[in-house]
Design an enzyme around this catalytic site. Structure first.
Site, PDB file in Angstrom:
ATOM      1  N   GLU A 136      11.352   2.781 -39.318  1.00  0.00           N
ATOM      2  CA  GLU A 136      12.478   2.827 -40.546  1.00  0.00           C
ATOM      3  C   GLU A 136      12.012   3.010 -41.845  1.00  0.00           C
ATOM      4  O   GLU A 136      12.595   3.198 -42.777  1.00  0.00           O
ATOM      5  CB  GLU A 136      13.315   1.569 -40.006  1.00  0.00           C
ATOM      6  CG  GLU A 136      14.427   1.933 -39.102  1.00  0.00           C
ATOM      7  CD  GLU A 136      13.794   1.584 -37.461  1.00  0.00           C
ATOM      8  OE1 GLU A 136      12.728   0.963 -37.549  1.00  0.00           O
ATOM      9  OE2 GLU A 136      14.667   2.050 -36.533  1.00  0.00           O
ATOM     10  N   HIS A 160      22.502  -5.127 -32.438  1.00  0.00           N
ATOM     11  CA  HIS A 160      22.844  -3.779 -32.448  1.00  0.00           C
ATOM     12  C   HIS A 160      24.337  -3.553 -32.872  1.00  0.00           C
ATOM     13  O   HIS A 160      25.190  -2.553 -32.734  1.00  0.00           O
ATOM     14  CB  HIS A 160      22.678  -2.935 -31.492  1.00  0.00           C
ATOM     15  CG  HIS A 160      21.413  -2.401 -31.049  1.00  0.00           C
ATOM     16  ND1 HIS A 160      20.627  -3.704 -30.373  1.00  0.00           N
ATOM     17  CD2 HIS A 160      20.691  -1.493 -30.633  1.00  0.00           C
ATOM     18  CE1 HIS A 160      19.286  -3.127 -29.977  1.00  0.00           C
ATOM     19  NE2 HIS A 160      19.260  -1.698 -30.222  1.00  0.00           N
TER      20      HIS A 160
END
Lengths: 300, 333
Positions: free
Chosen positions: B68, B135
């Site tokens: 990321e 999530h």
């Protein structure tokens, strides 16, 4: 190299005179890495620098006057005097930033190199970082994707032996120049105080990158003459060690190749340039609160 | 960027609106690229980016490793040297790994250099799938605290398309927050390929005179449902969707609250230090003389998101919660 040395000595003096409204991380002793690496670069090539990056900025073509003005908090500085030493970015000459965050240039370098690949340019990106940055996750992410995508990227680890206030032995496992090996990335360790050796190693890596053959990991061994920041007395290391490295001064070594007359002429021209840069900076107004809000967004 | 003709429309799901925005902008501008985990081959975990790899090739649509920091760094570096990158962070929760690149790098580039950073970071928030506490989170307010960054959070297919196109064309870094629970919902969307909505402009989705409900993301449809139910009770509810959270269209909101004298804020995020908190502060600072009741924040309780869908849905605020809050602010002082 002399320009960079004299620039930093001058700004260091200004710091002690109270003219530098921010921290200074001096690269004195390490000039050969930046100047050697940038020697064969084009304006359209990109570099990423670090918190210790005045020499990178000057090697890539920053104006000494505007850089001095930035460090002295003047309106003529590249960020209007608001950013200082760690926050200089001059995209027009391919300098995508010094950086206050250790390791942060590595992901950005992959992006610049990816863009060059997409645009089918034969430009390259050279990413400077210190040995301390090899401990970050960003380093691992960046070398993986650079090798995976065969990016036109040259990693230049400027190993100056100290990570902030502690020796590299407390930070680095193994050998940095070999960190790319298992990714299929060639690596090389060079004498970072030998400007010619750095220039040769980087030129070979840059040529590979321009030819689409992917990234290279170069570790340039050098030494930080001063403390981590201006004012740090570096009491955590031995004088003997400092003196030993000072005898390996990259400027003295490169000077041996010049005639006395040439060296003298070079010195004089550098002194003129530094004097002009300092005068330019000091003549520029000190940045005031009216400049603070500009350049946050292009459109609101 | 003014909105253009909206004469001809087509019903689209939100994910289709996003997909069309990406397709049209990649078609229009060869400097637009899309990078992210699983964006190419599989077309994204929820199919949002399907078809783009086939159409534009692996130079411009590229699957990345699970990295990321590098993912956003790809966008910052590419944006600095002439591309107009779109970076996908699969779930908003994963932006936590890329905070340095978003906050310290992308959002500072213009401040340091004076040059544009035309980067769009797409991500997806919220409960709605069996995804659990790592999530499903809503961090939109965190990023609204960062100067140099724009934050957009559309609530429907039309706004998602028009605002994503605006984000890609914009010269500033934009965090574009999609909402998982909204991907399958439909709205009429203009067919015009130059349908672009302005950043920083709220939309009044329903006009009303008694209460202003400012709803964000998934709560917009629920607020509209509540307003419909309340109309039958004789309560006139105005529903405003800010659409852009930073810069916030404060004028539209202040004007409405001053007129109605009552404010309810509805969001999927938890309440502390949230967009709702900001809106209540705005009302306190600028609408106090007109306020007839204390504002109420309708938000998820300050607990983590559970994995089983029924439990996650039980945690999220519902239309009935919005309606109950409206009834409370309507009670005589």
């Amino acid at each position: 190299m002399r320009l960079s040395r004299r620039f930093e000595e001058t700004v260091h003096d200004q710091f002690h005179e109270g003219q530098v409204p921010g921290p200074l991380h001096l690269s004195i002793g390490q000039e050969a890495v930046a100047i050697g690496a940038c020697e064969g670069l084009r304006v359209s090539d990109a570099i990423l620098s670090t918190h210790r990056g005045h020499h990178h900025c000057l090697a890539k073509g920053a104006s000494p006057g505007r850089l001095m003005a930035e460090l002295l908090g003047r309106t003529a500085g590249y960020s209007r005097g608001r950013g200082g030493s760690m926050h200089v970015a001059i995209p027009s000459i391919g300098l995508l930033g010094t950086n206050g965050i250790v390791g942060a240039g590595l992901p950005i370098a992959t992006g610049a190199a990816y863009a060059m690949q997409v645009q089918e340019r034969d430009d390259v990106c050279v990413c400077f970082f210190g040995e301390g940055a090899t401990g970050t996750g960003a380093f691992g992410e960046a070398i993986n994707i650079a090798a995976l995508w065969q990016l036109p990227l040259v990693f230049v680890c400027e190993n100056n032996q100290y990570v902030e206030l502690t020796p590299q032995e407390l930070h680095v496992a193994g050998e940095i120049w070999r960190r790319g090996e298992s990714f299929g990335m060639p690596g090389e360790r060079v004498d970072g105080n030998d400007v010619g050796a750095v220039a040769d190693a980087v030129a070979t890596a840059v040529a590979r990158a321009r030819d689409g053959e992917g990234p290279t990991m170069i570790e340039a061994l050098t030494y930080r003459w001063f403390g981590h920041y201006a004012g740090d007395q570096a009491a955590y290391r031995e004088d003997e060690e400092v003196q030993r490295w000072r005898t390996l001064d990259p400027l003295v070594r490169s000077r041996a190749a010049l005639s006395d007359a040439d060296a003298g002429a070079l010195d004089a021209s550098v002194e003129d340039e530094i004097a002009a840069a300092l005068a330019f900076a000091l003549e520029s107004p000190i940045t005031g609160p009216d400049a603070l809000a500009v350049d946050h967004l292009a459109t609101v | 960027m003014a909105a253009t003709t909206e004469a001809k429309t087509r019903s689209l799901k939100t994910w289709q609106g996003i997909n069309q925005a990406l397709t049209e902008e990649m078609e229009r501008d060869p400097s637009v690229v899309l990078v992210g985990e699983d964006v190419g081959c599989p077309g994204g975990p929820y199919g949002v980016t399907r078809g783009l790899l086939d159409r534009y090739g692996s130079k411009r649509v590229r699957d990345t490793p699970i990295s990321e920091q590098v993912l956003v760094g790809l966008g910052v570096g590419a944006g600095a040297v002439g591309l107009r990158p779109v970076v996908e962070i699969m779930f908003f929760d994963f932006a936590m790994i890329a905070m340095d690149q978003i906050v310290n790098q992308a959002a500072k580039f213009r401040y340091f250099s004076g040059q544009s950073m035309p980067l769009t970071i797409r991500t997806m928030c919220g409960a709605g799938g069996p995804n659990g506490a790592q999530h499903s989170q809503n961090f939109e307010a965190w990023f609204c605290a960062v100067p140099g960054l724009k934050v957009i959070m559309p609530s429907n297919a039309r706004d998602a398309k028009g605002l994503l196109k605006a984000a890609i064309r914009d010269d500033d870094p934009v965090l574009f927050i999609e909402t998982l629970g909204l991907l399958p919902t439909r709205r009429e969307v203009p067919v015009d390929e130059d349908f672009v909505l302005p950043i920083g402009v709220a939309e009044t989705r329903r006009e009303g005179t008694d209460v202003t409900v400012v709803a964000v993301g998934r709560l917009v449809d629920r607020a509209l449902e509540a307003a419909e139910a309340l109309a039958a009770e004789g309560v006139s509810v105005e529903v405003i969707d800010p659409r852009t959270l930073s810069p916030l269209d404060t004028e539209t909101i202040v004007e409405s609250v001053r007129r109605t004298g009552r404010l309810v804020v509805a969001q999927e995020a938890t309440a502390p230090c949230s967009i709702g908190a900001e809106l209540v502060a705005l009302a306190a600072e600028r609408c106090l003389p007109q306020l007839k009741a204390a504002p109420i924040r309708v938000a998820s309780p300050f607990i983590n998101v559970p994995t089983p869908v029924p439990l996650a849905e039980a945690r999220a605020p519902k239309a009935t919660d919005v309606a109950a809050a409206v009834r409370t602010v309507m009670e005589p002082a």
